[in-house]
Design a protein around this motif. Structure first.
Motif, PDB file in Angstrom:
ATOM      1  N   GLY A 209      32.637 -32.362  82.439  1.00  0.00           N
ATOM      2  CA  GLY A 209      32.505 -31.154  81.631  1.00  0.00           C
ATOM      3  C   GLY A 209      31.387 -30.258  82.120  1.00  0.00           C
ATOM      4  O   GLY A 209      30.608 -30.612  83.024  1.00  0.00           O
ATOM      5  N   PRO A 210      31.244 -29.113  81.487  1.00  0.00           N
ATOM      6  CA  PRO A 210      30.266 -28.120  81.956  1.00  0.00           C
ATOM      7  C   PRO A 210      28.816 -28.488  81.665  1.00  0.00           C
ATOM      8  O   PRO A 210      27.901 -27.869  82.234  1.00  0.00           O
ATOM      9  CB  PRO A 210      30.678 -26.852  81.200  1.00  0.00           C
ATOM     10  CG  PRO A 210      31.344 -27.351  79.951  1.00  0.00           C
ATOM     11  CD  PRO A 210      32.027 -28.624  80.334  1.00  0.00           C
ATOM     12  N   GLU A 211      28.574 -29.461  80.801  1.00  0.00           N
ATOM     13  CA  GLU A 211      27.201 -29.781  80.413  1.00  0.00           C
ATOM     14  C   GLU A 211      26.596 -30.935  81.198  1.00  0.00           C
ATOM     15  O   GLU A 211      25.428 -31.271  80.983  1.00  0.00           O
ATOM     16  CB  GLU A 211      27.160 -30.108  78.907  1.00  0.00           C
ATOM     17  CG  GLU A 211      27.591 -28.954  78.011  1.00  0.00           C
ATOM     18  CD  GLU A 211      27.508 -29.328  76.542  1.00  0.00           C
ATOM     19  OE1 GLU A 211      27.198 -30.513  76.263  1.00  0.00           O
ATOM     20  OE2 GLU A 211      27.755 -28.464  75.684  1.00  0.00           O
ATOM     21  N   ASP A 212      27.349 -31.553  82.089  1.00  0.00           N
ATOM     22  CA  ASP A 212      26.831 -32.701  82.820  1.00  0.00           C
ATOM     23  C   ASP A 212      27.245 -32.603  84.290  1.00  0.00           C
ATOM     24  O   ASP A 212      28.187 -31.873  84.643  1.00  0.00           O
ATOM     25  CB  ASP A 212      27.344 -34.010  82.211  1.00  0.00           C
ATOM     26  CG  ASP A 212      26.400 -35.173  82.480  1.00  0.00           C
ATOM     27  OD1 ASP A 212      25.437 -34.991  83.251  1.00  0.00           O
ATOM     28  OD2 ASP A 212      26.627 -36.270  81.927  1.00  0.00           O
ATOM     29  N   VAL A 213      26.548 -33.357  85.132  1.00  0.00           N
ATOM     30  CA  VAL A 213      26.776 -33.343  86.573  1.00  0.00           C
ATOM     31  C   VAL A 213      26.735 -34.776  87.080  1.00  0.00           C
ATOM     32  O   VAL A 213      25.938 -35.594  86.600  1.00  0.00           O
ATOM     33  CB  VAL A 213      25.716 -32.477  87.304  1.00  0.00           C
ATOM     34  CG1 VAL A 213      25.917 -32.536  88.814  1.00  0.00           C
ATOM     35  CG2 VAL A 213      25.760 -31.042  86.821  1.00  0.00           C
ATOM     36  N   VAL A 214      27.571 -35.076  88.065  1.00  0.00           N
ATOM     37  CA  VAL A 214      27.558 -36.386  88.702  1.00  0.00           C
ATOM     38  C   VAL A 214      26.354 -36.467  89.632  1.00  0.00           C
ATOM     39  O   VAL A 214      26.130 -35.571  90.467  1.00  0.00           O
ATOM     40  CB  VAL A 214      28.864 -36.616  89.490  1.00  0.00           C
ATOM     41  CG1 VAL A 214      28.823 -37.963  90.209  1.00  0.00           C
ATOM     42  CG2 VAL A 214      30.064 -36.535  88.567  1.00  0.00           C
ATOM     43  N   THR A 215      25.577 -37.547  89.496  1.00  0.00           N
ATOM     44  CA  THR A 215      24.376 -37.721  90.321  1.00  0.00           C
ATOM     45  C   THR A 215      24.433 -38.956  91.215  1.00  0.00           C
ATOM     46  O   THR A 215      23.616 -39.080  92.145  1.00  0.00           O
ATOM     47  CB  THR A 215      23.120 -37.805  89.429  1.00  0.00           C
ATOM     48  OG1 THR A 215      23.312 -38.830  88.433  1.00  0.00           O
ATOM     49  CG2 THR A 215      22.875 -36.470  88.736  1.00  0.00           C
TER      50      THR A 215
END
Length: 479
Positions: A209-215
């Motif tokens: 989703g727009p509020e999280d990022v894969v790290t």
């Protein structure tokens, strides 16, 4: 006594005086030659080489006679090409084998060498049931018949390039991993994509989703489940075949930049400076908390025997942990920059290598059993990743500022085997194929490049062959 042509008297009463006179005459008149050859014994070892005196004398006479008629023109010719040099080296080995080994044996009563005539050699061979018609000896036969070691050719260009839009240029993330089932996982923005090396099929595993990022991403040893670390501090477990999320484990208060599996236990490191050991069979989000780093944990790797965990941090520290203690068993403080690159040797128990960031640029080797530093190599640029070969005692390193290169090393000499270039940004991501022959590198230039650098386990001859079934298409897009 007799009178010479110049009127002087010469005495022949002593052999030594005759020898001195001859030597003096040869030194004073360098252009005079005679039919008598007096070799120099300055560097000779008579205890081992007295039996070669006659051969040396005859060979030297032939050499002198040729020298009288043919002037030296060595300087006029260019150096021999490599093929001719290799041939000359082989001929030299054969000559040494024939002159120094084939016709000599050790004296049983001492260390002296005695000469065996060809007649005696032939008689000895006949008594053994065979007669050799070759002019060279058995040792030279074995030398010529032994197979030559072929040099492994390492291509300087990648054999496949994939576009990876939105691949982040962040030193502290780990966004590429290769599974035992030959599937590549790549984190691009808020999504994770799976690329099959066998079919070139691309599958979208998840979208945060727009509020999280894969790290970070990390496969289990069997390659059936994938752990996904997020910027919000979550650790998610996904079943790859069904593209289904199995579980979400919390606990970190910042991004999860690195993870490593050991059986059913997953180690996760975060910017909150903590390391959690999570047993996916337990209902608890974590079973052990490891605190030691003063800044972000950016590197985690379990040893090959799964008895030790190595962690690197932005505090320039490298710690070694085990399952019996919540405190590090070893603390290494020699690096002067962030330690992200960590790799355990699969060939030697307790051998660990680590790489430092831009201010350090060094690859260091450690004995984690004794706690000693073994070696340090200055690479000249930021060390982003390290990976040992599964099939030979070599390792590969990827680099950032300022060379953006990939270097293949031979251990323990740490000589460079090959240097590969192509990426225009820091080579921040590295993963190895299941058969150990191919590596994939990722960079901020939004490309994934596949390189054939190591021999696979089924090809010991050194030939560069693709151990995996890669499609023949020139390229594709992971999206």
């Amino acid at each position: 006594m007799r009178r010479s042509t110049d009127g002087s008297q010469t005495s022949f009463s002593s052999p030594s005086s005759s020898l001195n006179s001859s030597l003096n005459t040869s030194l004073n008149t360098s252009l005079e030659y005679s039919d008598r050859f007096i070799p120099s014994r300055t560097h000779s070892n008579f205890s081992h080489n007295s039996n070669l005196a006659e051969n040396a004398s005859s060979n030297s006479n032939n050499s002198n006679s040729n020298t009288n008629h043919q002037p030296s023109n060595t300087a006029a010719h260019p150096p021999d090409p490599p093929v001719q040099q290799n041939t000359s080296a082989l001929l030299n080995v054969l000559l040494k084998s024939e002159l120094l080994e084939n016709g000599q044996t050790k004296d049983e009563e001492g260390n002296m060498m005695r000469f065996k005539s060809p007649r005696e050699d032939a008689q000895e061979n006949a008594t053994k049931g065979f007669v050799s018609l070759s002019p060279i000896g058995s040792n030279s036969h074995r030398l010529l018949s032994s197979p030559r070691k072929t040099m492994r050719k390492i291509p300087k260009v990648p054999f496949k390039v994939l576009d990876a839009p939105a691949l982040q240029d962040d030193f502290y993330l780990n966004l590429v991993d290769w599974s035992a089932l030959n599937v590549l996982a790549v984190g691009l923005g808020s999504c994770v994509y799976l690329w099959s090396a066998c079919t070139s099929k691309v599958t979208k595993l998840c979208d945060l989703g727009p509020e999280d990022v894969v790290t970070s991403v990390s496969w289990t040893s069997r390659g059936t489940h994938l752990a996904v670390g997020t910027n919000l501090g979550e650790t998610q477990i996904w079943e790859a075949a069904k593209c289904k999320k199995i579980r979400t484990m919390r606990g970190h208060s910042a991004r999860v930049g690195t993870m490593s599996w050991m059986g059913h236990v997953l180690a996760s490191g975060s910017r909150d400076r903590l390391i959690y050991l999570r047993d996916v069979r337990s209902k608890e989000p974590f079973v052990t908390k490891l605190a030691g780093h003063k800044q972000e944990v950016c590197g985690l790797k379990w040893s090959a025997d799964e008895s030790q965990l190595a962690s690197g941090g932005n505090d320039n520290k490298l710690f070694i942990w085990n399952l019996q203690s919540s405190q590090p068993v070893n603390r290494f403080n020699e690096h002067t920059a962030a330690v992200k690159a960590i790799a355990w040797s699969p060939h030697q128990h307790g051998l660990l290598c680590s790489g430092g960031g831009t201010a350090d640029r060094c690859i260091r080797f450690w004995n984690t059993l004794s706690g000693n530093s073994l070696n340090c190599i200055d690479t000249g640029s930021q060390v982003c990743n390290l990976q040992w070969s599964k099939n030979c005692n070599e390792l590969v390193s990827t680099h950032g500022y300022s060379l953006n290169q990939i270097i293949l090393w031979r251990y323990p000499s740490m000589t460079k085997i090959a240097t590969l270039t192509g990426h225009t940004y820091r080579v921040l991501y590295l993963a190895m194929s299941p058969d150990g022959s191919t590596i994939v590198t990722g960079a901020g230039d939004e490309t994934l490049r596949f390189w054939q650098v190591f021999p696979d386990s089924t090809h010991k001859s050194g030939k560069s062959t693709h151990g995996l079934l890669f499609p023949s298409s020139p390229g594709s897009v992971v999206r």
